[in-house]
Write an enzyme that holds these catalytic residues in place. Structure first.
Site, PDB file in Angstrom:
ATOM      1  N   ARG A   1      22.619 -46.701  76.176  1.00 14.19           N
ATOM      2  CA  ARG A   1      23.390 -47.646  75.360  1.00 14.19           C
ATOM      3  C   ARG A   1      23.266 -47.249  73.890  1.00 14.19           C
ATOM      4  O   ARG A   1      22.431 -46.425  73.507  1.00 14.19           O
ATOM      5  CB  ARG A   1      22.877 -49.077  75.552  1.00 14.19           C
ATOM      6  CG  ARG A   1      21.427 -49.266  75.139  1.00 14.19           C
ATOM      7  CD  ARG A   1      21.069 -50.715  74.879  1.00 14.19           C
ATOM      8  NE  ARG A   1      19.632 -50.897  74.697  1.00 14.19           N
ATOM      9  CZ  ARG A   1      18.969 -50.622  73.587  1.00 14.19           C
ATOM     10  NH1 ARG A   1      19.597 -50.111  72.533  1.00 14.19           N
ATOM     11  NH2 ARG A   1      17.660 -50.819  73.515  1.00 14.19           N
TER      12      ARG A   1
ATOM     13  N   ASP B   1      19.034 -49.261  68.839  1.00 21.27           N
ATOM     14  CA  ASP B   1      17.671 -48.756  68.701  1.00 21.27           C
ATOM     15  C   ASP B   1      16.784 -49.357  69.794  1.00 21.27           C
ATOM     16  O   ASP B   1      17.208 -49.485  70.943  1.00 21.27           O
ATOM     17  CB  ASP B   1      17.163 -49.078  67.291  1.00 21.27           C
ATOM     18  CG  ASP B   1      16.084 -48.126  66.810  1.00 21.27           C
ATOM     19  OD1 ASP B   1      14.959 -48.192  67.349  1.00 21.27           O
ATOM     20  OD2 ASP B   1      16.361 -47.321  65.896  1.00 21.27           O
ATOM     21  N   ILE B   2      15.585 -49.776  69.443  1.00 21.16           N
ATOM     22  CA  ILE B   2      14.632 -50.272  70.438  1.00 21.16           C
ATOM     23  C   ILE B   2      14.654 -51.791  70.496  1.00 21.16           C
ATOM     24  O   ILE B   2      14.840 -52.471  69.485  1.00 21.16           O
ATOM     25  CB  ILE B   2      13.197 -49.773  70.120  1.00 21.16           C
ATOM     26  CG1 ILE B   2      12.269 -49.985  71.325  1.00 21.16           C
ATOM     27  CG2 ILE B   2      12.645 -50.438  68.858  1.00 21.16           C
ATOM     28  CD1 ILE B   2      10.950 -49.235  71.219  1.00 21.16           C
TER      29      ILE B   2
ATOM     30  N   HIS C   1      12.861 -56.497  76.561  1.00 18.82           N
ATOM     31  CA  HIS C   1      13.367 -57.401  77.592  1.00 18.82           C
ATOM     32  C   HIS C   1      12.174 -57.966  78.345  1.00 18.82           C
ATOM     33  O   HIS C   1      11.212 -57.240  78.629  1.00 18.82           O
ATOM     34  CB  HIS C   1      14.263 -56.671  78.586  1.00 18.82           C
ATOM     35  CG  HIS C   1      15.504 -56.106  77.977  1.00 18.82           C
ATOM     36  ND1 HIS C   1      16.349 -56.834  77.179  1.00 18.82           N
ATOM     37  CD2 HIS C   1      16.051 -54.872  78.057  1.00 18.82           C
ATOM     38  CE1 HIS C   1      17.361 -56.075  76.792  1.00 18.82           C
ATOM     39  NE2 HIS C   1      17.200 -54.877  77.313  1.00 18.82           N
TER      40      HIS C   1
ATOM     41  N   ALA D   1      20.037 -59.623  70.834  1.00 21.20           N
ATOM     42  CA  ALA D   1      20.307 -58.206  70.585  1.00 21.20           C
ATOM     43  C   ALA D   1      21.445 -57.746  71.487  1.00 21.20           C
ATOM     44  O   ALA D   1      21.599 -58.234  72.611  1.00 21.20           O
ATOM     45  CB  ALA D   1      19.057 -57.371  70.857  1.00 21.20           C
TER      46      ALA D   1
ATOM     47  N   GLY E   1      23.576 -54.153  72.828  1.00 18.99           N
ATOM     48  CA  GLY E   1      23.731 -52.702  72.916  1.00 18.99           C
ATOM     49  C   GLY E   1      24.596 -52.386  74.117  1.00 18.99           C
ATOM     50  O   GLY E   1      24.331 -52.872  75.220  1.00 18.99           O
TER      51      GLY E   1
ATOM     52  N   GLY F   1      24.680 -54.577  77.594  1.00 25.78           N
ATOM     53  CA  GLY F   1      25.240 -55.832  77.110  1.00 25.78           C
ATOM     54  C   GLY F   1      24.378 -56.524  76.087  1.00 25.78           C
ATOM     55  O   GLY F   1      24.111 -55.988  75.023  1.00 25.78           O
TER      56      GLY F   1
ATOM     57  N   ALA G   1      20.928 -59.366  75.130  1.00 22.01           N
ATOM     58  CA  ALA G   1      19.647 -59.970  75.497  1.00 22.01           C
ATOM     59  C   ALA G   1      19.421 -61.171  74.583  1.00 22.01           C
ATOM     60  O   ALA G   1      19.183 -61.021  73.382  1.00 22.01           O
ATOM     61  CB  ALA G   1      18.509 -58.970  75.360  1.00 22.01           C
TER      62      ALA G   1
ATOM     63  N   CYS H   1      15.053 -53.282  66.992  1.00 18.58           N
ATOM     64  CA  CYS H   1      16.359 -52.740  66.601  1.00 18.58           C
ATOM     65  C   CYS H   1      16.251 -51.824  65.389  1.00 18.58           C
ATOM     66  O   CYS H   1      17.258 -51.560  64.704  1.00 18.58           O
ATOM     67  CB  CYS H   1      17.368 -53.864  66.336  1.00 18.58           C
ATOM     68  SG  CYS H   1      17.594 -54.965  67.755  1.00 18.58           S
TER      69      CYS H   1
END
Length: 238
Positions: free
Chosen positions: A89, A92-93, A96, A162, A164, A175, A177, A193
């Site tokens: 995607r 960034d990071i 979840h 977030a 992505g 999608g 989160a 992010c």
């Protein structure tokens, strides 16, 4: 509302790898049927999906992310029982985990609208409208994808969702989160992010309301906002 039907599935709590694999199967099936229709001048019905789930604790790093935004080494990840994946995607990071609503739309945007910017804005808008039903005003911040709460006298700007995505032949995957009852301590192990600004933090619906939230209630509201914004009908709920 148009005649597009979208299959809704709630996968519950599922490992990130399993969810990624299952997404990929649905994504590829939708692309393959689309290619078949075009090559054979047929009009076989496409199957779009909206998936909800949450995951066991995991950090995911997008294509544009930097490894140094993960503040734990491999041994520490094992000790903390947190998985890590580099994925396809954008962004960034992020984290979840339990208490999130992770939404994976697998849509053929050729049947909706072929505009990536609009697609991401619509994903944000589903969450913004859902938060409004809890009397929480949310917004977008230029150059920072996702959903944010404005700064107050005592709090900085806070990211609550977030986003992505990945698109291939206008078929979407990955999608959003949405932090509902998420344990926010996990965000201390990353630069979420890739944003290290002192005036920005991560939050959850639970933290903002000061109470645990009925996540099924939030899911129902979010589904309704998806239907209204994207103008489709959700089917085959599981």
């Amino acid at each position: 509302m148009n005649n597009i039907k979208v299959n809704f599935e709630d996968w519950g709590r599922v490992s990130y790898q399993e969810a990624w694999d299952r997404q990929t199967v649905l994504h590829n099936s939708l692309k393959d049927l689309k290619i078949f229709n075009r090559r054979n001048d047929t009009d076989l019905l496409q199957s779009h999906y909206l998936i909800f789930c949450d995951h066991h604790p995991v950090y995911t790093l997008g294509k544009s992310g930097k490894m140094d935004h993960l503040l734990l080494n491999e041994e520490q990840l094992i000790q903390e029982d947190i998985e890590f994946f580099k994925i396809n995607r954008g962004g960034d990071i992020t984290f979840h985990g339990p208490g999130q609503i992770v939404a994976y739309p697998i849509f053929d945007l050729d049947e909706m609208f072929t505009d990536v910017h609009k697609y991401v804005r619509f994903l944000e808008e589903t969450v913004i409208r859902t938060l409004a039903s809890y009397d929480i005003v949310a917004l977008r911040i230029k150059d920072f994808t996702g959903v944010w709460l404005p700064a107050t006298d005592t709090k900085p700007k806070r990211k609550i969702c977030a986003i992505g995505v990945h698109l291939s032949r206008w078929v979407t995957m990955h999608g959003l989160a949405f932090n509902v009852n998420t344990d926010l301590k996990y965000f201390n192990n990353i630069i979420p992010c890739g944003i290290s600004d002192d005036d920005k933090e991560v939050t959850s619906l639970q933290q903002e309301l000061g109470r645990e939230v009925d996540i099924e209630e939030v899911k129902d509201r979010l589904k309704m906002e998806f239907e209204e914004l994207f103008e489709f009908t959700l089917m085959s709920e599981k």
